[in-house]
Design an enzyme around this catalytic site. Structure first.
Site, short mmCIF file in Angstrom:
data_model
loop_
_atom_site.label_atom_id
_atom_site.label_comp_id
_atom_site.label_asym_id
_atom_site.label_seq_id
_atom_site.Cartn_x
_atom_site.Cartn_y
_atom_site.Cartn_z
N LYS A 62 0.91 -1.19 -0.04
CA LYS A 62 0.00 -0.10 -0.18
C LYS A 62 0.90 1.34 0.05
CE LYS A 62 -3.77 -2.53 2.50
NZ LYS A 62 -4.22 -2.72 3.63
N GLN A 106 -4.05 -1.67 9.77
CA GLN A 106 -3.97 -3.05 9.42
C GLN A 106 -4.57 -3.96 10.51
OE1 GLN A 106 -2.97 -3.57 6.14
NE2 GLN A 106 -3.89 -5.53 6.62
N ASP A 129 -10.65 3.51 4.66
CA ASP A 129 -11.12 2.14 4.47
C ASP A 129 -12.79 2.32 4.30
OD1 ASP A 129 -9.44 0.13 4.00
OD2 ASP A 129 -9.04 -0.07 6.14
#
Length: 303
Positions: A62, A106, A129
Site C-alpha cells: 500500500k 492494518q 477504508d
C-alpha cells in the site's frame, strides 16, 4: 477521478490487473493536478501492530503504491505488546496531522486490543477504508454520500463499469454478508438500481437463487464453492475470494483459487474475473482513489 469506460477483457476474462493499472495512472495525474492547483499532496498513514508477515507485506504494498501515485505515505509500526491507550494516542495524533488525509489500521490487531474501539477513533473524514459506522450509514442512505467507500466492493463496481456492465435492472446475487465486502457490495448494487439478493450460510435453496442471477459477486471465503452448473447462461461473475489450496505441481506446494470453480464457470459466464488478477489489484487502486477523494474534500471544507 472521473473514470473513463474501457473494455479490458480478453475473451470473457475481466482483466483486473490492467484496469487497476489504468486507474492508478489516472489517479497519479489527478494527484499532480492537486499539487499544482492547491499545493496539496494527498497523504495516507498506515498503522501496523506486531510482526505478522502477511500484514507487513500488505502495508508495504500500500505504501509503495501511494508513493508511485505521487502521494505522501507514512508507516507507523508498533510492537505487538503496545497498549490500547498508546495506540489510541497514535490515532489521535494522525487525526490532527494536516499532512494525513487517510488513516488505515492494518487488521487483525492483537487480542488485547479492541479493534472496534480503535477503528471508531479514526476521524470519519480520514476513514480511508470506509468502515466507520457513519460512512457505512451514509452508504446505506438513498441519497447518502460517504466520505469513503470500502475498497473491495468499490473495486468490484469499477470492474463492472469498465467492462461495460450496467447493473441497472439486473438481478445481482451477493454471496457473503461480511461488513467489509458483502453488505457494502449489496448497498452499492442497490444504489446502481440492481435488484439484489444476499445469500449466506443459512440461505436455503442457494442454487435456485444463483440460477436467477445476471451478476454474481462471490465473497464467502470457500475455495471453488460455486459450481458452473449453478450459474445462469451469460451471467457476469466477480470472484472476490482468494484461497490457497494444496497443489503438488506448484513449487510453492499450493495455488490460489477463488470462491468460484473457474474452469466450470468460464464455460457459462459471459464475463468472469480470474483469481489471481481480478479483484485483488483493484483493492489497492481504490485505496488510492479514496485517499485522493479525502484530500479533495479538505479543499471543499476550507472553501
Amino acid at each position: 477521478p472521473t473514470f473513463s469506460v474501457c473494455f479490458y477483457t480478453k475473451g470473457n476474462l475481466i482483466d483486473g490487473k490492467k484496469i487497476a493499472e489504468v486507474i492508478r495512472m489516472e489517479i497519479k495525474k489527478d494527484v499532480e493536478d492537486l499539487k499544482t492547483k492547491y499545493g496539496i499532496t494527498p497523504g495516507i498513514a498506515t498503522v501496523i501492530v506486531g510482526q505478522r508477515k502477511d500484514s507487513e507485506s500488505y502495508v508495504n504494498a500500500k505504501g509503495k503504491a501511494a508513493i508511485e501515485a505521487g502521494m505522501y505515505s507514512k508507516k507507523v509500526k508498533l510492537n505487538e505488546d503496545v497498549s490500547q491507550s498508546a495506540l489510541l494516542d497514535v490515532i489521535n495524533q494522525l487525526n490532527t496531522d494536516d499532512k494525513i488525509h487517510g488513516i488505515l489500521v492494518q487488521l487483525p490487531l492483537p487480542d488485547h486490543i479492541n479493534s472496534e474501539v480503535i477503528l471508531s477513533t479514526i476521524n470519519v473524514t480520514k476513514d480511508v477504508d470506509g468502515f466507520s459506522a457513519e460512512n457505512i450509514g451514509r452508504l446505506c442512505l438513498k441519497k447518502g454520500h460517504p466520505f469513503a467507500i470500502p475498497c473491495t466492493p468499490l473495486g468490484c463496481m469499477e470492474l463492472l463499469k469498465r467492462s461495460g456492465i450496467n447493473p441497472s435492472g439486473k438481478h445481482a446475487v451477493v454471496l457473503g454478508r461480511s461488513d467489509i465486502v458483502g453488505m457494502p457490495m449489496a448497498n452499492l448494487l442497490i444504489k446502481s438500481d440492481a435488484t439484489v439478493t444476499v445469500c449466506h450460510s443459512k440461505t436455503e435453496n442457494l442454487e435456485e437463487h444463483m440460477k436467477r442471477a445476471d451478476i454474481v459477486i462471490a465473497a464467502l471465503g470457500k475455495p471453488e464453492f460455486v459450481r458452473g452448473s449453478w450459474l445462469k447462461e451469460g451471467c457476469v461473475v466477480i470472484d472476490v475470494g482468494i484461497n490457497s489450496v494444496p497443489d503438488k505441481t506448484s513449487s510453492k506446494g499450493y495455488k490460489l483459487v477463488g470462491d468460484v470453480n473457474f474452469e466450470e464457470a468460464k464455460q457459462v459466464a459471459s464475463k468472469i474475473t480470474p483469481v489471481p488478477g481480478g479483484v485483488g489489484p483493484m483493492t489497492i487502486a481504490m485505496l488510492l482513489n479514496n485517499t485522493l477523494n479525502l484530500a479533495k474534500a479538505t479543499i471543499n471544507r476550507k472553501n
